[in-house]
Write a protein that holds these residues in place. Structure first.
Motif, PDB file in Angstrom:
ATOM      1  N   ASP A   1      51.795   9.640  39.496  1.00  0.00           N
ATOM      2  CA  ASP A   1      50.973   9.482  38.286  1.00  0.00           C
ATOM      3  C   ASP A   1      49.967   8.334  38.396  1.00  0.00           C
ATOM      4  O   ASP A   1      49.287   8.012  37.418  1.00  0.00           O
ATOM      5  N   ARG A   2      49.859   7.714  39.566  1.00  0.00           N
ATOM      6  CA  ARG A   2      49.126   6.449  39.667  1.00  0.00           C
ATOM      7  C   ARG A   2      47.663   6.550  39.230  1.00  0.00           C
ATOM      8  O   ARG A   2      47.171   5.701  38.472  1.00  0.00           O
ATOM      9  N   LEU A   3      46.948   7.581  39.689  1.00  0.00           N
ATOM     10  CA  LEU A   3      45.517   7.654  39.392  1.00  0.00           C
ATOM     11  C   LEU A   3      45.256   8.071  37.950  1.00  0.00           C
ATOM     12  O   LEU A   3      44.395   7.495  37.277  1.00  0.00           O
ATOM     13  N   SER A   4      45.994   9.057  37.458  1.00  0.00           N
ATOM     14  CA  SER A   4      45.796   9.465  36.061  1.00  0.00           C
ATOM     15  C   SER A   4      46.183   8.339  35.118  1.00  0.00           C
ATOM     16  O   SER A   4      45.551   8.147  34.066  1.00  0.00           O
ATOM     17  N   TRP A   5      47.199   7.558  35.485  1.00  0.00           N
ATOM     18  CA  TRP A   5      47.635   6.434  34.661  1.00  0.00           C
ATOM     19  C   TRP A   5      46.581   5.326  34.642  1.00  0.00           C
ATOM     20  O   TRP A   5      46.205   4.831  33.576  1.00  0.00           O
ATOM     21  N   LEU A   6      46.066   4.940  35.817  1.00  0.00           N
ATOM     22  CA  LEU A   6      45.009   3.935  35.872  1.00  0.00           C
ATOM     23  C   LEU A   6      43.764   4.403  35.128  1.00  0.00           C
ATOM     24  O   LEU A   6      43.039   3.604  34.532  1.00  0.00           O
ATOM     25  N   ASN A   7      43.533   5.702  35.152  1.00  0.00           N
ATOM     26  CA  ASN A   7      42.384   6.254  34.451  1.00  0.00           C
ATOM     27  C   ASN A   7      42.481   6.015  32.943  1.00  0.00           C
ATOM     28  O   ASN A   7      41.482   5.700  32.284  1.00  0.00           O
ATOM     29  N   THR A   8      43.683   6.144  32.397  1.00  0.00           N
ATOM     30  CA  THR A   8      43.847   5.949  30.948  1.00  0.00           C
ATOM     31  C   THR A   8      43.740   4.478  30.557  1.00  0.00           C
ATOM     32  O   THR A   8      43.386   4.173  29.417  1.00  0.00           O
ATOM     33  N   LEU A   9      44.022   3.567  31.478  1.00  0.00           N
ATOM     34  CA  LEU A   9      44.016   2.142  31.166  1.00  0.00           C
ATOM     35  C   LEU A   9      42.652   1.493  31.330  1.00  0.00           C
ATOM     36  O   LEU A   9      42.346   0.501  30.657  1.00  0.00           O
ATOM     37  N   SER A  10      41.844   2.030  32.214  1.00  0.00           N
ATOM     38  CA  SER A  10      40.672   1.299  32.683  1.00  0.00           C
ATOM     39  C   SER A  10      39.361   1.886  32.192  1.00  0.00           C
ATOM     40  O   SER A  10      39.302   2.990  31.633  1.00  0.00           O
ATOM     41  N   SER A  11      38.294   1.148  32.479  1.00  0.00           N
ATOM     42  CA  SER A  11      36.937   1.551  32.105  1.00  0.00           C
ATOM     43  C   SER A  11      36.357   2.609  33.023  1.00  0.00           C
ATOM     44  O   SER A  11      35.310   3.178  32.721  1.00  0.00           O
ATOM     45  N   GLN A  12      37.007   2.866  34.147  1.00  0.00           N
ATOM     46  CA  GLN A  12      36.439   3.720  35.182  1.00  0.00           C
ATOM     47  C   GLN A  12      37.141   5.068  35.262  1.00  0.00           C
ATOM     48  O   GLN A  12      38.327   5.182  34.956  1.00  0.00           O
ATOM     49  N   GLN A  13      36.404   6.066  35.702  1.00  0.00           N
ATOM     50  CA  GLN A  13      36.956   7.396  35.938  1.00  0.00           C
ATOM     51  C   GLN A  13      37.529   7.434  37.357  1.00  0.00           C
ATOM     52  O   GLN A  13      36.785   7.545  38.337  1.00  0.00           O
ATOM     53  N   VAL A  14      38.846   7.287  37.486  1.00  0.00           N
ATOM     54  CA  VAL A  14      39.476   7.264  38.806  1.00  0.00           C
ATOM     55  C   VAL A  14      40.505   8.376  38.977  1.00  0.00           C
ATOM     56  O   VAL A  14      41.162   8.451  40.024  1.00  0.00           O
ATOM     57  N   ALA A  15      40.642   9.263  37.996  1.00  0.00           N
ATOM     58  CA  ALA A  15      41.662  10.314  38.084  1.00  0.00           C
ATOM     59  C   ALA A  15      41.459  11.192  39.301  1.00  0.00           C
ATOM     60  O   ALA A  15      42.422  11.675  39.895  1.00  0.00           O
ATOM     61  N   GLY A  16      40.207  11.410  39.683  1.00  0.00           N
ATOM     62  CA  GLY A  16      39.924  12.272  40.827  1.00  0.00           C
ATOM     63  C   GLY A  16      39.536  11.513  42.077  1.00  0.00           C
ATOM     64  O   GLY A  16      38.929  12.098  42.990  1.00  0.00           O
ATOM     65  N   LEU A  17      39.888  10.234  42.154  1.00  0.00           N
ATOM     66  CA  LEU A  17      39.524   9.430  43.316  1.00  0.00           C
ATOM     67  C   LEU A  17      40.112  10.025  44.587  1.00  0.00           C
ATOM     68  O   LEU A  17      41.313  10.288  44.682  1.00  0.00           O
ATOM     69  N   GLN A  18      39.260  10.240  45.581  1.00  0.00           N
ATOM     70  CA  GLN A  18      39.683  10.851  46.830  1.00  0.00           C
ATOM     71  C   GLN A  18      40.144   9.792  47.833  1.00  0.00           C
ATOM     72  O   GLN A  18      39.741   8.625  47.745  1.00  0.00           O
ATOM     73  N   PRO A  19      40.992  10.163  48.791  1.00  0.00           N
ATOM     74  CA  PRO A  19      41.414   9.199  49.808  1.00  0.00           C
ATOM     75  C   PRO A  19      40.212   8.547  50.494  1.00  0.00           C
ATOM     76  O   PRO A  19      39.250   9.222  50.857  1.00  0.00           O
ATOM     77  N   ASN A  20      40.266   7.236  50.612  1.00  0.00           N
ATOM     78  CA  ASN A  20      39.245   6.401  51.251  1.00  0.00           C
ATOM     79  C   ASN A  20      37.959   6.277  50.439  1.00  0.00           C
ATOM     80  O   ASN A  20      36.974   5.719  50.932  1.00  0.00           O
ATOM     81  N   GLU A  21      37.941   6.780  49.219  1.00  0.00           N
ATOM     82  CA  GLU A  21      36.791   6.610  48.337  1.00  0.00           C
ATOM     83  C   GLU A  21      36.947   5.291  47.570  1.00  0.00           C
ATOM     84  O   GLU A  21      38.009   4.993  47.050  1.00  0.00           O
ATOM     85  N   SER A  22      35.869   4.519  47.490  1.00  0.00           N
ATOM     86  CA  SER A  22      35.906   3.214  46.849  1.00  0.00           C
ATOM     87  C   SER A  22      35.395   3.288  45.426  1.00  0.00           C
ATOM     88  O   SER A  22      34.507   4.080  45.108  1.00  0.00           O
ATOM     89  N   SER A  23      35.944   2.418  44.569  1.00  0.00           N
ATOM     90  CA  SER A  23      35.485   2.333  43.193  1.00  0.00           C
ATOM     91  C   SER A  23      35.750   0.923  42.688  1.00  0.00           C
ATOM     92  O   SER A  23      36.298   0.073  43.403  1.00  0.00           O
ATOM     93  N   GLU A  24      35.350   0.691  41.457  1.00  0.00           N
ATOM     94  CA  GLU A  24      35.599  -0.577  40.784  1.00  0.00           C
ATOM     95  C   GLU A  24      36.012  -0.277  39.354  1.00  0.00           C
ATOM     96  O   GLU A  24      35.409   0.591  38.715  1.00  0.00           O
ATOM     97  N   LEU A  25      37.023  -0.959  38.857  1.00  0.00           N
ATOM     98  CA  LEU A  25      37.463  -0.730  37.477  1.00  0.00           C
ATOM     99  C   LEU A  25      37.661  -2.051  36.763  1.00  0.00           C
ATOM    100  O   LEU A  25      37.903  -3.098  37.381  1.00  0.00           O
ATOM    101  N   LEU A  26      37.517  -1.991  35.452  1.00  0.00           N
ATOM    102  CA  LEU A  26      37.782  -3.130  34.585  1.00  0.00           C
ATOM    103  C   LEU A  26      38.945  -2.807  33.662  1.00  0.00           C
ATOM    104  O   LEU A  26      39.072  -1.675  33.184  1.00  0.00           O
ATOM    105  N   LEU A  27      39.768  -3.783  33.403  1.00  0.00           N
ATOM    106  CA  LEU A  27      40.769  -3.714  32.344  1.00  0.00           C
ATOM    107  C   LEU A  27      40.312  -4.679  31.274  1.00  0.00           C
ATOM    108  O   LEU A  27      40.093  -5.869  31.541  1.00  0.00           O
TER     109      LEU A  27
END
Length: 361
Positions: A58-84
């Motif tokens: 559940d790691r990506l969908s969970w981080l998606n609900t907490l953060s400012s960034q859309q990371v639910a579909g983050l692919q392996p080795n894809e970089s992003s930045e999120l804010l809490l």
């Protein structure tokens, strides 16, 4: 407390202070090191950085609900930045994010790792996630170029200054002219025990070099450009760390309201400082218009081409053509400002973001 890096044993190494304690500020030749880092022939020891891992299905969908960034579909080795964010939309944490297909890795400032892991553990409830502060077992090494010999290592690539999906630029210049394009940036995750072996034979630059390139790229850093009132709009962080059309998360109301209806109360600026003095002002020095304080210097650097430069956060109402003065003790430093966040940012954005209403007349 940060464990000092083994690379501090290198000849000429001088340890940094403050947020960068534990690694080298420089190895004896700061400007030469900066040129080499900019050219991609040197790397920088960032082993004081914090590293937090999140595992579980559940790691990506969970981080998606907490953060400012859309990371639910983050692919392996894809970089992003999120804010809490706080409920008021203020920045609590800023994390560099990369997923390897089984683990999400969050790279943060040294002082942020333990509080971030504690916060995430409080928020996991019944979800299938596990959080760990693994900072002691991992080092980070920075570079302005991808290192082919390190292709087996997990590498975070800074999205700055590109405007990501769902993001928005508060700058006055087009992305193609942004100075951040002159600073591609990679952060490699290296097992701490392998740090010396991994960088063996490579020229090293200190964090003074990395900071000078960051300042010149207008790249904000949590703990430097932020305080307990900072909202993302003030630092142009909507371009890389906020997805304006994602679902609900803590602080979203402030993100939407300020973006759509008003202006951020402060704005980040780049300062070209008078280079006639032989010293640099300290971060935290007041920025003045005449005798009136309008802001604070947040980062200062000696750039190998531009000379003394700085980032500062000032009141939005300061005129764009105003000549500013940085006051360090009794020493004044005249400073010309370059706009990072436009003074009128937020006026016309409503029609450019799908879910928000137009601005008030």
């Amino acid at each position: 407390m940060t464990t000092p890096s083994p690379l501090l044993s290198r000849p000429g190494a001088v340890e940094a202070a403050g947020a960068d304690a534990g690694v080298a500020a420089h190895y004896g030749e700061p400007l030469r090191e900066q040129r080499a880092l900019a050219a991609g022939t040197a790397v920088v020891d960032l082993s004081h950085r914090g590293v937090v891992t999140v595992t579980g299905p559940d790691r990506l969908s969970w981080l998606n609900t907490l953060s400012s960034q859309q990371v639910a579909g983050l692919q392996p080795n894809e970089s992003s930045e999120l804010l809490l964010l706080s409920v008021q939309g203020r920045i609590d944490f800023d994390a560099r994010v990369i997923d390897d297909g089984a683990t999400t890795w969050l790279i943060v400032e040294a002082a942020e790792a333990a509080p971030l892991a504690e916060f995430l553990n409080r928020m996991k409830f019944m979800l299938r996630v596990d959080i760990a502060d693994v900072s002691a077992g991992w080092a980070v090494v920075g570079s302005t170029k991808a290192v082919p010999e390190w292709s087996g290592l997990l590498a975070w690539q800074d999205p700055w200054p590109h405007v990501g999906a769902g993001g928005y630029s508060y700058a006055t210049i087009p992305e193609a002219s942004h100075p951040g394009l002159d600073r591609p940036w990679f952060e490699y995750l290296v097992p701490a025990d392998d740090l010396e072996k991994t960088v063996a034979g490579r020229p090293l630059a200190g964090v003074l070099a990395a900071e000078a390139l960051r300042v010149a790229a207008w790249r904000p850093r949590i703990g430097a450009e932020t305080d307990d009132k900072t909202i993302p709009h003030e630092l142009d962080l909507l371009r890389t760390a906020v997805h304006l059309a994602k679902g609900c998360y803590k602080g979203q109301e402030t993100i939407a309201r300020v973006h759509n209806l008003g202006h951020p109360p402060r704005r980040l600026v780049f300062l070209q400082l008078d280079g006639s003095q032989h010293t640099l002002p300290e971060a935290g020095s007041p920025v003045l218009v005449g005798e009136r304080k309008v802001g604070t210097v947040t980062s200062v650097a000696q750039h190998y081409e531009m000379g003394p430069v700085a980032l500062a956060v000032i009141k939005r109402s300061v005129a764009a053509d105003e000549i500013l003065t940085v006051l360090d003790g009794d020493e004044p430093y005249p400073a010309a400002q370059e706009l990072i966040v436009a003074p009128d940012a937020g006026q016309v954005v409503g029609r450019q973001t799908g879910f928000l209403r137009g601005p008030r007349p």
